[in-house]
Design a protein around this motif. Sequence first.
Motif, mmCIF file in Angstrom:
data_model
loop_
_atom_site.group_PDB
_atom_site.id
_atom_site.type_symbol
_atom_site.label_atom_id
_atom_site.label_comp_id
_atom_site.label_asym_id
_atom_site.label_seq_id
_atom_site.Cartn_x
_atom_site.Cartn_y
_atom_site.Cartn_z
ATOM 1 N N UNK A 346 -12.077 9.317 3.562
ATOM 2 C CA UNK A 346 -11.596 9.309 2.180
ATOM 3 C C UNK A 346 -12.232 10.497 1.474
ATOM 4 N N UNK A 347 -11.429 11.253 0.705
ATOM 5 C CA UNK A 347 -12.025 12.419 0.052
ATOM 6 C C UNK A 347 -11.233 12.859 -1.169
ATOM 7 N N UNK A 348 -11.948 13.544 -2.040
ATOM 8 C CA UNK A 348 -11.342 14.332 -3.119
ATOM 9 C C UNK A 348 -12.290 15.481 -3.393
ATOM 10 N N UNK A 349 -11.747 16.574 -3.953
ATOM 11 C CA UNK A 349 -12.534 17.780 -4.144
ATOM 12 C C UNK A 349 -12.879 17.980 -5.614
ATOM 13 N N UNK A 350 -14.096 18.505 -5.843
ATOM 14 C CA UNK A 350 -14.493 18.860 -7.202
ATOM 15 C C UNK A 350 -14.030 20.272 -7.550
ATOM 16 N N UNK A 351 -13.573 21.020 -6.555
ATOM 17 C CA UNK A 351 -13.070 22.366 -6.784
ATOM 18 C C UNK A 351 -11.643 22.465 -6.242
ATOM 19 N N UNK A 352 -11.019 23.607 -6.431
ATOM 20 C CA UNK A 352 -9.680 23.839 -5.899
ATOM 21 C C UNK A 352 -9.822 24.309 -4.460
ATOM 22 N N UNK A 353 -9.190 23.634 -3.507
ATOM 23 C CA UNK A 353 -9.303 24.060 -2.114
ATOM 24 C C UNK A 353 -8.911 25.526 -1.949
ATOM 25 N N UNK A 354 -9.782 26.257 -1.244
ATOM 26 C CA UNK A 354 -9.536 27.684 -1.095
ATOM 27 C C UNK A 354 -9.478 28.111 0.349
ATOM 28 N N UNK A 355 -10.035 29.277 0.617
ATOM 29 C CA UNK A 355 -9.916 29.852 1.957
ATOM 30 C C UNK A 355 -10.757 29.129 2.990
ATOM 31 N N UNK A 356 -11.848 28.463 2.557
ATOM 32 C CA UNK A 356 -12.716 27.805 3.521
ATOM 33 C C UNK A 356 -11.958 26.731 4.304
ATOM 34 N N UNK A 357 -11.011 26.085 3.653
ATOM 35 C CA UNK A 357 -10.233 25.033 4.311
ATOM 36 C C UNK A 357 -9.446 25.589 5.502
#
Length: 434
Positions: A346-357
Amino acid sequence: MPMCVEDRISSFPDYILCHILSFLPIKEAVRTSIISTKWRCLFSSISTIEFDHCLLSGLTDRNVDSFKNFVDRLLKFSDQVSLDCFRLSDGISSWNDEDHDFDVSGWICAALCRGVKEIDLQLDNLGDAPPVLFTCHSLVKLTLEGKGSKLEVPPDACLGNLKTLWLENWVLFGDSINRLISNCHVLEDLAFTDCCIANTSELTIQSPSLKELVLDFFSEGLGDFNHVLVINAPNLVYFRYYSKIVDGYTLSNMNSLENADVHIDAFDFEDDETAATRLFSDDEINATRLIQGICNVRSLTLVIDGVIPPTVPFPIFHNLIEFSFYGREIWLVEFLYCAPNLKTLKFSFSDVPGTRWKTLLTEVPSCLLFHLKEIEMLISCSDKHMIRYFLDNAMVLEKLIIRVRDLTATQREKARNKLLQLLKNSKKCQIVIL
């Protein structure tokens, strides 16, 4: 003729009746004394005594002296049975204030003299708590709520039979609290909730019997985070840690850990005065070392506030099968590679997913290929590539739950339709869009 109703309850043995009365508020238990001669003094033998804020608010200048005499008789009779529990809790006014002049310290001592097993004190001012409270060998459970007070532990503190110690809203001094913990030889459940640590370089929790540990240091009171946290608990099963990052972590012998809930926060290097003395890289290293110390856990909830990129390589979390995460995407990417047996994510991000993904595209983590069966994600509607990635690479996925954030009802329906169109050709797994 009126029917005669048999009083079957009164025929029970006294010890059963006293046990029943122990579940009633003290005022209701006393009222049973008018039932019959048999019941007249039964309330004085109850094993659980609680004086709460409702009872305190019902006292007036006319009846307060009578109440004091009643409490003295209830607690201090020499022929009373041993106590299972003694509980005091405040409300708008306090049992320990100067207006009523209650002998709270005397009440506590009387309960201890009767071999009480559990004490629960929720008082605005517990500064004059008798030292014997920390040397009582009958105590099995001790709960103290301090309302922001400083906890003074005597040098000879020793609670040899204590299994549960819960401290809430206290300012704790390291040397004092370290001494108390080390002298609780059979302690199984330890909780510091809304507490502060002050004037110490090291907080040490070393206990071979400890099974549950809660450290919640997000209190707004006094205290600092300039200390090292040392934990040595070979039988620890549950660990909850809510705190800003401290100066260091030494977590050892935590091989029995099954469930961990960790919420760490970086210092605000612009607004926090304490942060001015710290290095940003120290927080990165210390946060990673904290996570390394719980690598045997089976179920982990991890919340990371602030910008804290991992800098030290993670160990392999061989036992981790459930993982809930909130924070920056880089942490989740690292965890997926280090949790080969993960089954639920289960997850959610505190930032906008970027290049690391996108690094996941070069090598698919083994947990996705062989073990991951359920995923729940909180995302924005623009993160379709991430959904597509999981559907294409989670080879044994059975259920995908997608929660779309910050949408009106109309926007949610449109987003749902777009996602359904994206997912219509996916392999057979249950898909839920919320």
